[in-house]
Design an enzyme around this catalytic site. Structure first.
Site, short mmCIF file in Angstrom:
data_model
loop_
_atom_site.label_atom_id
_atom_site.label_comp_id
_atom_site.label_asym_id
_atom_site.label_seq_id
_atom_site.Cartn_x
_atom_site.Cartn_y
_atom_site.Cartn_z
N SER A 1 0.84 -1.20 0.00
CA SER A 1 0.00 0.00 0.00
C SER A 1 0.87 1.25 0.00
CB SER A 1 -0.90 0.02 1.24
OG SER A 1 -0.13 0.28 2.41
N ASP A 2 0.34 2.33 -0.57
CA ASP A 2 0.91 3.63 -0.26
C ASP A 2 0.66 3.86 1.22
OD1 ASP A 2 2.09 6.13 -0.47
OD2 ASP A 2 0.97 6.71 -2.25
N TRP A 3 1.35 4.83 1.79
CA TRP A 3 1.34 4.99 3.24
C TRP A 3 -0.05 5.42 3.73
CZ3 TRP A 3 5.15 2.78 1.55
CH2 TRP A 3 6.26 2.43 2.31
#
Length: 732
Positions: free
Chosen positions: A259-261
């Site tokens: 995932s992106d953050w």
């Protein structure tokens, strides 16, 4: 529902392994993934369920040595994984190089420099103990000229971006670090990026936005990052169609999706839709944790199957084995001194990415008595090159945009410093006005043999607002009254050279209308070697050879796309950047692929040979898609001659026009480029090898790439509009 994926070994061809001296496999070699998954599967058998969950779950925001970290697993000697930004070097490093942004590498059109840049970045990341370096960027592609993070990637043409991604990934991974292709997919703006939906039709998805990721997967990329936005109404990080359907099944991706953050929204939805690793493992206040214990509960209650957890962990372990990181990998030390000679690549990319837009003959500079330098961006930020957090200001010289994709400068050679050094070595004096104020500027520039004035335009990631710019640019005008500054300089000195440092297109109409402006030098985002790269070109040590990786319009409205406040329905479809200008018959100011030199080149002897046959792709799925899509089915060549008086380099560009039997398509699409360095009078052969995919369109009904029958238009030239040779390629 969750797609059952074919066994990894079925996706790999014969187990031919290429080993690097460091012990890492060549990730793009046939069989490398099969061997990595074999090792990962054996390791998996020794792991408890909690071990597996530790591999897929970050330990939480701000809790480890790196931007992202997972827990170590002692049973298999698996370390805490260090996952670190970013696409132009090691973020927060103090002994690391500030490489040029992706857009500058793209504007070189030089695959050797692209690969070397990736190799050097990978070497520095490994030297710092970073396991996964978060780059390169293929999304945003750059459909919006004002998009805040376009500069991190390689521009709005999918072929150029795909080529640059593949070269960068192969360079990075040959050095032993895992690359991460991001942001997947449709994250084309910063405004409302965590709530908006990008609604992209199937053909547009394949022919534009997915295209570079296919090249990344084919190059062996270990990991892919899912993005913040929704895609067709569903979060990208729990989008079954995107992650399982497109990436893992259609493109045969055998690595893992992180995932992106804080881009994960649910425990089960993310797991069952194909996300494999959550980063950073919590939200930014450390309270919301969606995997870890929650994932354990979901597996225990069979809401997420044990086989899906195994698949997640095995994919991540396979990336580790693929790069040989299980053998003698350095410990984490983000502050390690690892620069080596890498500044040479920064200078070369800075220099060869400079695009000469206008030149009345004033360049290259000859013997001068007095040079005037004007503009706040001619000098380093007076508070220090790294004074603003994540480069979140436009004060002093501009070398990169802002946000998580920025790094620290180990030093910064400003334009004024390099100009002064060069001028003084040749006996010339230099006057400076390091302000953007027009008052008093005439005193600085009057009487100078040449006045060099610097203007900028900046952008970045949306968590920082700079001068009322919240990521995406508010307009395409120069910052800090740049037009007025140039007007004042050009009124007082008839030998004015304008240097533009910018994240993307700027409207130059006001400047180009001034009779005192003799040259416009598009210097892009050159990073730490800015001044040296510029001086190399201004004085003619090297002829400029950069080409625009995007279109510069006469008006911002000419692009036909803009940042949206809500859902973006992508109504422009296939027609972004030059594809739109060509279809709509709009004259740009400077077209995609444009760039002048100090010499001139002639094109001749177009040769076209093809074995292509019409119809759909039929090959088995390998990394990147059906195998036959990557077969060379045509070779086109042309002879390029340096007809001028100095050494230079020309980027010969190939554009293809689909036959009338195909559905409506852009009038011209880039499908090859070749950069040739030639001495005066010398000839070289530009060679374009076309893959089956390069002659195909995406057929929505057949869900496949199809080569249409008929006569393809072949155009070879010095830009998308400066076509020198035309021919046809016939396919039956």
């Amino acid at each position: 529902m969750h797609l059952s994926l074919s066994p990894f070994t079925a996706l790999a061809t014969a187990a031919t392994l290429a080993h690097h001296a460091r012990g890492a496999m060549d990730p793009s070699a046939a069989g490398a993934w099969a061997a990595a998954h074999s090792s990962a599967s054996a390791a998996l058998a020794k792991m408890s369920q909690n071990d597996k969950i530790a591999v897929v779950t970050g330990i939480g925001w701000n809790k480890g040595a790196c931007v992202g970290n997972t827990a170590a697993v002692g049973s298999i000697n698996y370390p805490s994984m260090c996952i670190q930004d970013g696409p132009l070097g090691v973020r927060y490093g103090t002994g690391t190089t500030a490489f040029t942004p992706g857009i500058q590498a793209a504007s070189t059109w030089d695959v050797e420099l692209m690969r070397q840049r990736g190799s050097y970045m990978g070497a520095e990341a490994k030297g710092c103990g970073v396991h996964v370096l978060l780059g390169p960027v293929g999304g945003p592609l750059g459909k919006n000229a004002a998009g805040g993070r376009n500069w991190e990637g390689f521009g709005p043409d999918p072929y150029l971006t795909g080529t640059a991604m593949a070269e960068t990934i192969q360079g990075m991974q040959a050095s032993g670090v895992q690359a991460n292709a991001k942001h997947f997919i449709g994250n084309e703006q910063e405004l409302n990026r965590e709530t908006m939906s990008s609604n992209i039709d199937d053909r547009t998805m394949h022919e534009l936005y997915l295209w570079p990721f296919a090249d990344a997967v084919h190059a062996g990329v270990a990991s892919v990052m899912c993005s913040y936005n929704k895609l067709n109404g569903t979060w990208a990080c729990e989008n079954d169609k995107a992650m399982n359907g497109l990436l893992k099944k259609e493109l045969g991706f055998q690595g893992y999706v992180m995932s992106d953050w804080n881009a994960q929204h649910t425990t089960n939805g993310a797991a069952n839709s194909g996300m494999d690793m959550t980063m950073p493992g919590s939200d930014y206040n450390g309270k919301t944790i969606l995997w870890g214990p929650q994932l354990a509960s979901a597996v225990s209650s069979n809401q997420v199957s044990k086989s899906r957890l195994d698949d997640m962990a095995q994919r991540i372990l396979a990336g580790w084995y693929l790069l040989g990181q299980n053998n003698g990998y350095p410990g984490v030390n983000i502050k390690a001194s690892v620069q080596g000679n890498h500044k040479e690549n920064v200078r070369a990319v800075g220099r060869d990415g400079i695009v000469l837009l206008k030149n009345s003959g004033i360049l290259p500079l000859g013997k001068l008595g007095k040079i005037a330098v004007v503009g706040s961006s001619a000098v380093v930020n007076p508070s220090g090159a790294n004074a603003c957090v994540d480069r979140g200001c436009n004060t002093g010289a501009l070398g990169m945009g802002w946000g998580s994709g920025s790094v620290n400068y180990p030093y910064f050679v400003a334009p004024y410093d390099a100009i002064k050094t060069r001028a003084q070595s040749e006996g010339a004096s230099v006057t400076l006005s390091s302000s953007d104020s027009t008052s008093g500027v005439s005193g600085t520039v009057s009487g100078a043999d040449v006045a060099v004035v610097f203007i900028t335009s900046d952008s970045g990631e949306g968590y920082i607002t700079t001068e009322k710019v919240a990521g995406d640019r508010n307009d395409l005008d120069p910052w800090h009254g740049g037009n007025q500054l140039v007007q004042a300089v050009a009124a007082a000195n008839k030998n004015t050279v304008v240097v533009v440092h910018s994240v993307g297109p700027v409207i130059l109409e006001t400047i180009l209308a001034l009779p005192g402006v003799q040259a416009v030098v598009w210097a892009g985002l050159p990073s730490q070697e800015s001044g040296n790269a510029l001086v190399d070109v201004l004085w003619g040590d090297v002829a400029p050879s950069g080409k625009l990786p995007y279109t510069i319009a006469k008006s911002a409205g000419d692009y036909g796309t803009k940042v949206q406040t809500g859902t973006d329905s992508y109504t422009e479809g296939l027609y972004i950047d030059y594809r739109h200008f060509d279809k709509a018959g709009i004259a740009p100011r400077f077209e995609f692929g444009f760039g002048l030199s100090y010499t001139n080149f002639t094109f001749a002897d177009l040769s076209i040979a093809t074995t292509a046959t019409s119809g759909p792709a039929t090959g088995n799925v390998i990394s990147g898609g059906r195998a036959d899509l990557f077969d060379t089915v045509a070779t086109i060549t042309a002879t390029i001659t340096n007809a001028g008086g100095v050494e230079g380099a020309e980027v010969a560009q190939l554009y293809i026009t689909l036959p009338s039997s195909a559905p409506a398509a852009p009038p011209k699409q880039l499908r090859g480029f070749d950069k040739l360095k030639l001495a005066p009078g010398a000839k070289g052969t530009a060679t374009f090898n076309l893959r089956r995919k390069d002659l195909s369109y995406w057929d929505v009904a057949r869900q496949n790439w199809v080569v249409p029958s008929g006569s393809f238009g072949v155009s070879v030239g010095a830009s998308s509009r400066d076509i020198r040779l035309t021919g046809t390629l016939s396919v039956s």
